[in-house]
Motif scaffolding. Structure first.
Motif, PDB file in Angstrom:
ATOM      1  N   PHE A 260       0.865  -1.188   0.000  1.00  0.00           N
ATOM      2  CA  PHE A 260       0.000   0.000   0.000  1.00  0.00           C
ATOM      3  C   PHE A 260       0.904   1.242   0.000  1.00  0.00           C
ATOM      4  CE2 PHE A 260      -2.459  -3.455   1.426  1.00  0.00           C
ATOM      5  CZ  PHE A 260      -3.806  -3.162   1.269  1.00  0.00           C
TER       6      PHE A 260
ATOM      7  N   CYS B  52      -6.280  -9.801  -0.414  1.00  0.00           N
ATOM      8  CA  CYS B  52      -6.115  -8.644   0.468  1.00  0.00           C
ATOM      9  C   CYS B  52      -6.712  -8.895   1.857  1.00  0.00           C
ATOM     10  CB  CYS B  52      -6.764  -7.430  -0.192  1.00  0.00           C
ATOM     11  SG  CYS B  52      -6.484  -5.897   0.690  1.00  0.00           S
ATOM     12  N   CYS B  53      -8.007  -9.093   1.912  1.00  0.00           N
ATOM     13  CA  CYS B  53      -8.662  -9.294   3.216  1.00  0.00           C
ATOM     14  C   CYS B  53      -9.744 -10.367   3.066  1.00  0.00           C
ATOM     15  CB  CYS B  53      -9.238  -7.983   3.748  1.00  0.00           C
ATOM     16  SG  CYS B  53     -10.236  -7.070   2.544  1.00  0.00           S
TER      17      CYS B  53
ATOM     18  N   ASP C 262     -15.948  -0.631  -1.227  1.00  0.00           N
ATOM     19  CA  ASP C 262     -14.829  -0.845  -2.163  1.00  0.00           C
ATOM     20  C   ASP C 262     -14.346  -2.290  -2.082  1.00  0.00           C
ATOM     21  OD1 ASP C 262     -14.793   1.701  -3.127  1.00  0.00           O
ATOM     22  OD2 ASP C 262     -13.219   2.426  -1.767  1.00  0.00           O
ATOM     23  N   CYS C 263     -14.177  -2.795  -0.847  1.00  0.00           N
ATOM     24  CA  CYS C 263     -13.577  -4.122  -0.667  1.00  0.00           C
ATOM     25  C   CYS C 263     -14.514  -5.245  -1.121  1.00  0.00           C
ATOM     26  CB  CYS C 263     -13.158  -4.327   0.789  1.00  0.00           C
ATOM     27  SG  CYS C 263     -11.816  -3.222   1.293  1.00  0.00           S
TER      28      CYS C 263
ATOM     29  N   ALA D 116      -7.904   2.170  -4.387  1.00  0.00           N
ATOM     30  CA  ALA D 116      -8.862   2.794  -3.458  1.00  0.00           C
ATOM     31  C   ALA D 116      -8.116   3.455  -2.292  1.00  0.00           C
ATOM     32  CB  ALA D 116      -9.833   1.739  -2.927  1.00  0.00           C
TER      33      ALA D 116
ATOM     34  N   ALA E 129     -10.113   0.845   4.649  1.00  0.00           N
ATOM     35  CA  ALA E 129     -10.738   0.915   3.324  1.00  0.00           C
ATOM     36  C   ALA E 129     -12.256   0.923   3.511  1.00  0.00           C
ATOM     37  CB  ALA E 129     -10.320  -0.292   2.482  1.00  0.00           C
TER      38      ALA E 129
ATOM     39  N   CYS F 163     -14.321  -5.699  -4.761  1.00  0.00           N
ATOM     40  CA  CYS F 163     -12.950  -5.643  -5.328  1.00  0.00           C
ATOM     41  C   CYS F 163     -12.513  -7.021  -5.847  1.00  0.00           C
ATOM     42  CB  CYS F 163     -11.987  -5.156  -4.258  1.00  0.00           C
ATOM     43  SG  CYS F 163     -10.276  -5.164  -4.811  1.00  0.00           S
TER      44      CYS F 163
ATOM     45  N   ARG G 156     -10.242  -3.848   4.545  1.00  0.00           N
ATOM     46  CA  ARG G 156      -8.830  -3.939   4.900  1.00  0.00           C
ATOM     47  C   ARG G 156      -8.448  -2.787   5.839  1.00  0.00           C
ATOM     48  NH1 ARG G 156      -3.927  -6.416   3.121  1.00  0.00           N
ATOM     49  NH2 ARG G 156      -2.499  -5.866   4.820  1.00  0.00           N
TER      50      ARG G 156
ATOM     51  N   LEU H 187      -7.499   4.537   1.675  1.00  0.00           N
ATOM     52  CA  LEU H 187      -7.731   4.070   3.051  1.00  0.00           C
ATOM     53  C   LEU H 187      -7.445   5.262   3.971  1.00  0.00           C
ATOM     54  CD1 LEU H 187      -6.828   1.386   1.428  1.00  0.00           C
ATOM     55  CD2 LEU H 187      -6.371   0.463   3.682  1.00  0.00           C
TER      56      LEU H 187
ATOM     57  N   CYS I 148      -4.510   1.607  -1.911  1.00  0.00           N
ATOM     58  CA  CYS I 148      -4.344   0.143  -2.001  1.00  0.00           C
ATOM     59  C   CYS I 148      -3.973  -0.282  -3.430  1.00  0.00           C
ATOM     60  CB  CYS I 148      -5.622  -0.547  -1.537  1.00  0.00           C
ATOM     61  SG  CYS I 148      -6.946  -0.423  -2.732  1.00  0.00           S
ATOM     62  N   PRO I 149      -3.607  -1.556  -3.624  1.00  0.00           N
ATOM     63  CA  PRO I 149      -3.229  -2.018  -4.968  1.00  0.00           C
ATOM     64  C   PRO I 149      -4.343  -1.877  -6.007  1.00  0.00           C
ATOM     65  CG  PRO I 149      -2.473  -3.562  -3.307  1.00  0.00           C
ATOM     66  CD  PRO I 149      -3.330  -2.563  -2.602  1.00  0.00           C
ATOM     67  N   ALA I 150      -5.598  -1.775  -5.541  1.00  0.00           N
ATOM     68  CA  ALA I 150      -6.693  -1.585  -6.496  1.00  0.00           C
ATOM     69  C   ALA I 150      -6.984  -0.109  -6.730  1.00  0.00           C
ATOM     70  CB  ALA I 150      -7.960  -2.281  -5.977  1.00  0.00           C
TER      71      ALA I 150
ATOM     72  N   LEU J 209      -9.593  -8.044  -6.104  1.00  0.00           N
ATOM     73  CA  LEU J 209      -8.365  -8.448  -5.384  1.00  0.00           C
ATOM     74  C   LEU J 209      -8.655  -8.843  -3.934  1.00  0.00           C
ATOM     75  CD1 LEU J 209      -5.963  -5.590  -6.594  1.00  0.00           C
ATOM     76  CD2 LEU J 209      -6.162  -7.908  -7.503  1.00  0.00           C
ATOM     77  N   LYS J 210      -9.915  -8.926  -3.563  1.00  0.00           N
ATOM     78  CA  LYS J 210     -10.249  -9.131  -2.136  1.00  0.00           C
ATOM     79  C   LYS J 210      -9.624 -10.409  -1.573  1.00  0.00           C
ATOM     80  CE  LYS J 210     -13.949  -8.714   1.226  1.00  0.00           C
ATOM     81  NZ  LYS J 210     -13.466  -9.697   2.108  1.00  0.00           N
TER      82      LYS J 210
HETATM   83  S1  SF4 Z   1      -9.866  -5.473  -0.927  1.00  0.00           S
HETATM   84 FE1  SF4 Z   1     -10.185  -3.311  -0.466  1.00  0.00          FE
HETATM   85  S2  SF4 Z   1      -8.237  -2.550   0.287  1.00  0.00           S
HETATM   86 FE2  SF4 Z   1      -7.879  -4.551  -0.685  1.00  0.00          FE
HETATM   87  S3  SF4 Z   1      -7.216  -4.070  -2.740  1.00  0.00           S
HETATM   88 FE3  SF4 Z   1      -9.442  -4.361  -2.807  1.00  0.00          FE
HETATM   89  S4  SF4 Z   1     -10.352  -2.337  -2.460  1.00  0.00           S
HETATM   90 FE4  SF4 Z   1      -8.209  -2.239  -1.906  1.00  0.00          FE
END
Ligand code: SF4
Length: 335
Positions: free
Chosen positions: A189, A236-237, A226-227, A204, A222, A230, A243, A206, A200-202, A232-233
């Motif tokens: 991040f 990420c989390c 958004d998460c 968004a 975040a 996402c 996250r 935080l 964040c890598p996407a 990439l979730k």
């Molecule tokens: S899960 Fe949330 S914090 Fe993680 S990359 Fe996606 S938008 Fe960003």
């Protein structure tokens, strides 16, 4: 006496006053493990004959190097020397010990300060502040940089060095934010200082909730929306709806230490740090101070200071000694 010898070393030009190294070594105490009692059962009333060591222990209860270093009740206490710490940090079998802390000038390995503390990390790291302040006060010397092992890389210690003393920390940062389960670590991040938020890598934001936590850090969160949407979730989390990242109030100082860690100067300073380890090896193997004769914090400080004085005198003698004049033997002369 210790200060007079250091003053002599300074006057002789053996203190570079640019780089210092700090470290601690455990020295066993004169306390019998067989006579120890569980910490939960010990009281300073149960062994009235050990008056001096117990009185010394009680007098230092509020000192950050002793009683105030930790609120955890020790597993065992030696009634004859209650300030000694029960530790298994060095050997297979646990023993009672004090920590001997050295602050040295790396140019010639002159010991600039020495401090006895409880044999726990908080007390040893806390000795950094005590010894650097005292060296500045007594000798008017403050190093440009300080090298130490990772144990000294806490955010508070780095913050004090960089923000309050303007000393470059050649110390690896203690960083618990790295993840080893394949999900993004904090370093993935990017911190935006102008907006005080992480990206964040996407892509968004935080932002922080502005609340200072007990560990002297702010949380950056975040948005759940958004998460949840996402792609990439899972990286990420995966187990939480959003996250969260934390940032120490001393993060700028930690960044300074991280940047130094990538330089060539850091390689050199890490080699020079060995000088303090060699002094501890000399202390134990040659001076045979692997077990204290005196009890209590005052006894430990006295023995450690005397030993450090002897080591500085030895170094001073070696640095100033001239080779004796060559003696021409009678046989050679007569020939
Ligand atoms: S899960 Fe949330 S914090 Fe993680 S990359 Fe996606 S938008 Fe960003």
């Amino acid at each position: 006496m210790f200060e007079r010898v250091v003053t002599l070393c300074i006057a002789a030009g053996f203190v570079g006053a640019k780089g210092f190294a700090i470290d601690a070594s455990l020295i066993a105490t004169d306390a019998n493990a067989c006579r120890s009692v569980p910490g939960s059962e010990w009281s300073h009333d149960i062994n009235p004959e050990a008056t001096r060591a117990v009185a010394d222990y009680l007098a230092n209860l509020d000192d950050p190097a002793w009683g105030a270093a930790s609120e955890v009740i020790p597993k065992f206490v030696a009634p004859a020397d209650p300030a000694a710490q029960w530790t298994s940090a060095l050997r297979d079998a646990a023993f009672f010990a004090y920590a001997n802390n050295y602050l040295i000038d790396v140019e010639h390995g002159i010991i600039m300060d020495v401090e006895a503390t409880r044999a726990i990390r908080q007390a040893e790291v806390g000795a950094t502040e005590t010894m650097i302040e005292r060296t500045e006060l007594r000798f008017g010397i403050k190093p440009e940089w300080l090298v130490a092992d990772t144990a000294y890389g806490s955010a508070d210690n780095l913050g004090w060095l960089v923000e309050e003393k303007d000393i470059a920390p050649h110390i690896l940062v203690i960083d618990k934010s790295k993840r080893d389960d394949g999900t993004f670590s904090r370093e993935d991040f990017v911190y935006d200082a102008e907006r005080d938020c992480y990206v964040c890598p996407a892509g968004a934001d935080l932002p922080t909730n502005g609340r200072l936590r007990d560990d002297n850090a702010y949380a950056y969160l975040a948005s759940v929306n958004d998460c949840l949407t996402c792609p990439l979730k899972s990286q990420c989390c995966p187990k939480s709806p959003q996250r969260k990242i934390t940032r120490s109030v001393h993060e700028a100082a930690r960044d300074v230490a991280r940047a130094i860690a990538k330089t060539e100067a850091n390689e050199t300073s890490r080699r020079l740090r060995k000088k303090v380890e060699m002094l501890f090896a000399h202390l134990k193997r040659i001076l045979r101070l692997d077990r204290l004769r005196l009890r209590g914090p005052g006894g430990a400080q006295f023995e450690f200071t005397m030993a450090a004085t002897a080591q500085n005198l030895r170094r001073l003698a070696r640095l100033t000694a001239r080779a004796p004049p060559t003696i021409v033997s009678a046989s050679v002369t007569s020939a």
